[in-house]
Design a protein around this motif. Structure first.
Motif: not given
Length: 131
Positions: A6-21
Motif C-alpha cells: 500500500d506504500l507509494q513506490v517511492d517510499r518502498r525499499t527492496t532488500h536483496l540478500v545473497e549468500i555467496k561462497y
C-alpha cells in the motif's frame, strides 16, 4: 501500520540478500560478481533497492566487512551475526555432504549394470523401463 504493497513506490525499499561462497583469500571477485549479476534487476525494481551480499569463505572464514557488516546492516547485533554466519557454514557443509553421498550412491547403483545396458531405453522425457 501500512502494508508494504500500500506504500507509494517511492517510499518502498527492496532488500536483496545473497549468500555467496568465495575463496578465503580473494573475496572481492565474488563480491563484484554478485553486484554485476543483480545490477539489471536492481535497475528494474521500482523504489529503492539495496543489495546485501554476504560472503562466506569456503574454508570457514568469516569476514568482518563482507560477512558481519552486511548481517549487521540487516539489523542483527554482532553476536547474532557471528552465530548466523557459523550456522550458515554448518548448513552448507551438511548439504554438501548429503550431495556427495547421494551422488556416490547413484554412481554405485548405476555401475552394477554393464555400460551398454545402463543407457538403453533412456529418453529425455521418460524414465528408463524398469523391466
Amino acid at each position: 501500520q501500512q502494508h508494504p504493497k500500500d506504500l507509494q513506490v517511492d517510499r518502498r525499499t527492496t532488500h536483496l540478500v545473497e549468500i555467496k561462497y568465495c575463496e578465503d583469500t580473494r573475496p572481492e571477485h565474488q563480491l563484484q560478481a554478485a553486484k554485476d549479476q543483480h545490477s539489471q534487476l536492481m535497475r528494474t525494481i521500482k523504489g529503492g533497492c539495496v543489495l546485501h551480499v554476504i560472503l562466506l569463505g569456503v574454508g570457514g572464514v568469516i569476514y568482518n566487512p563482507h560477512t558481519l557488516e552486511p548481517l549487521r546492516s540487516l539489523g542483527l547485533d554482532l553476536q547474532r551475526a557471528k552465530r548466523l554466519a557459523l550456522k550458515l557454514h554448518a548448513h552448507s557443509l551438511n548439504y554438501a555432504h548429503k550431495l556427495v553421498q547421494t551422488r556416490r550412491s547413484l554412481e554405485r547403483s548405476s555401475s552394477s549394470y554393464p555400460v551398454q545396458d545402463r543407457f538403453a531405453g533412456i529418453s529425455a522425457c521418460n524414465p528408463p523401463d524398469p523391466h
